[in-house]
Design a protein around this motif. Structure first.
Motif, short mmCIF file in Angstrom:
data_model
loop_
_atom_site.label_atom_id
_atom_site.label_comp_id
_atom_site.label_asym_id
_atom_site.label_seq_id
_atom_site.Cartn_x
_atom_site.Cartn_y
_atom_site.Cartn_z
N TRP A 47 -36.10 3.03 40.14
CA TRP A 47 -36.10 3.02 41.60
C TRP A 47 -37.38 3.68 42.11
O TRP A 47 -37.84 4.68 41.55
N ALA A 48 -37.92 3.14 43.17
CA ALA A 48 -39.17 3.67 43.72
C ALA A 48 -39.01 5.12 44.16
O ALA A 48 -39.98 5.89 44.12
N ASP A 49 -37.80 5.51 44.61
CA ASP A 49 -37.58 6.88 45.05
C ASP A 49 -36.97 7.74 43.96
O ASP A 49 -36.38 8.79 44.23
N ALA A 50 -37.09 7.29 42.70
CA ALA A 50 -36.57 8.07 41.58
C ALA A 50 -37.60 8.19 40.46
O ALA A 50 -37.27 8.16 39.28
N GLU A 51 -38.86 8.32 40.87
CA GLU A 51 -39.93 8.41 39.88
C GLU A 51 -39.92 9.75 39.13
O GLU A 51 -40.59 9.88 38.11
N ARG A 73 -31.34 16.05 43.35
CA ARG A 73 -31.41 15.61 44.73
C ARG A 73 -30.68 16.61 45.64
O ARG A 73 -29.81 17.35 45.17
N ASP A 82 -26.84 14.35 49.64
CA ASP A 82 -27.10 12.94 49.32
C ASP A 82 -26.10 12.46 48.27
O ASP A 82 -26.21 12.79 47.09
#
Length: 354
Positions: free
Chosen positions: A273-277, A292, A296
């Motif tokens: 995922w792009a937000d889980a690099e 996180r 969330d």
């Protein structure tokens, strides 16, 4: 040990219909799951010792309260090991707790999960019955492998009095290779290599580096290392790294105030995922860890949407969901198992029904 078992049975029978009990061995994983603050501890750590171990048969049987470190030390003396590398998380970890938690370490990718090595158990259920399932040999027969139900049961079905495990010889050779790459590149490589005849043992990606462990026959390991290339980690550095992964000592697992550590079990080919690099990736892409903010909780749905599941591994606040919601079929199976082994609900639930 019969006197100890009799005492535990008396405690279980006395609790029926009156209160809940939480099985406690070494307490190394007491944080794992949805705890029941009203449950009273049922101490089983005194049920300790190796019952049978025949190195030539590759089978070990021990009482549930036997320290995990004691089991592993005995195996090493005979150049054998538990290939699923169960995490300890504390010096007090027991072999029964390892089975009840069902947790496997980084070598699960190449060698299989803990449940694959459970041959048999002897248990005390919520009705005070001492039951035996399985044995001390691998059998290729039809039927229900009840013993493996207790792998990952989190103490909800009964006390693991004894457990028999298949063990394996230590690999003659190991090699750890490291590559600079992105998370997506690592996931693609893990999946590509997994389909090839290579002695893969473990694989981790974190912070722009992919680390592969090879284990097996010396010729196979050396040939694979030559073919794959990469930086070869010195033996001691490799040992420390894999031990840190197994015991979750890397910064990826260290929570800051107000954070939750998510454990995402996903199909291995799931793209990053792009937000889980910042995730740490294990098991060939099948296991991912994320820190996180506590508020969330979107990861339950995001994991489900790709065919996986998520849990709040650490950092869950009181009243928050820990495990992903389960479907009606799963809840029905769990309820039937609970009714068969513990109809009065003596043993506290750590996998609550939704």
């Amino acid at each position: 040990m019969n006197a100890i078992v009799d005492r535990l049975r008396d405690q279980v029978l006395e609790a029926r219909g009156r209160r809940r009990l939480e099985i406690r061995g070494g307490g190394s994983k007491s944080w794992y799951g949805a705890s029941d603050p009203e449950a009273e501890p049922l101490e089983v750590g005194m049920l300790s010792g190796i019952i049978r171990y025949e190195p030539s048969e590759l089978v070990l049987t021990a009482y549930g309260g036997t320290p995990l470190a004691e089991v592993e030390a005995l195996l090493v003396r005979h150049r054998q090991w538990l290939p699923f590398s169960p995490p300890h998380f504390a010096d007090s970890a027991t072999i029964g707790g390892a089975v009840a938690s069902g947790l496997s370490g980084p070598t699960r990718w190449g060698h299989g999960a803990l449940r694959d090595y459970v041959l048999g158990v002897r248990v005390l259920d919520g009705q005070g019955r001492v039951l035996r399932f399985g044995g001390e040999v691998m059998k290729n027969v039809a039927g229900y492998d009840v013993a493996r139900l207790f792998a990952g049961s989190l103490g909800t079905l009964g006390v693991i009095l004894e457990v028999s495990l298949k063990v394996l010889p230590l690999p003659p050779a190991t090699r750890t290779l490291r590559f600079a790459c992105s998370q997506d590149e690592a996931i693609e490589r893990f999946n590509r290599l997994a389909g090839q005849p290579l002695p893969l043992s473990a694989g981790v990606w974190w912070q722009g580096e992919s680390t592969l462990r090879l284990a097996g026959a010396r010729a196979a390991v050396e040939a694979a290392a030559t073919r794959l290339g990469g930086e070869v980690l010195p033996e001691e550095a490799a040992r420390v790294f894999w031990e840190d992964v197994r015991e979750q000592r890397l910064p990826a697992w260290k929570l800051q105030e107000g954070e939750v550590l998510w454990r995402l079990a996903l199909p291995p080919t799931t793209p990053a995922w792009a937000d889980a690099e910042d995730a740490l990736v294990e098991w060939g892409g099948g296991l991912r860890w994320l820190r996180r903010p506590a508020a969330d909780d979107s990861w339950f749905e995001r994991a489900r949407a790709v065919g996986g599941h998520a849990m709040r591994w650490r950092g869950a606040r009181t009243g928050e969901r820990v495990f992903a919601p389960r479907g009606a079929a799963e809840r029905a199976i769990e309820a039937r198992l609970k009714a068969a082994f513990d109809p009065d609900g003596v043993f506290a639930r750590r996998l609550p029904l939704e």
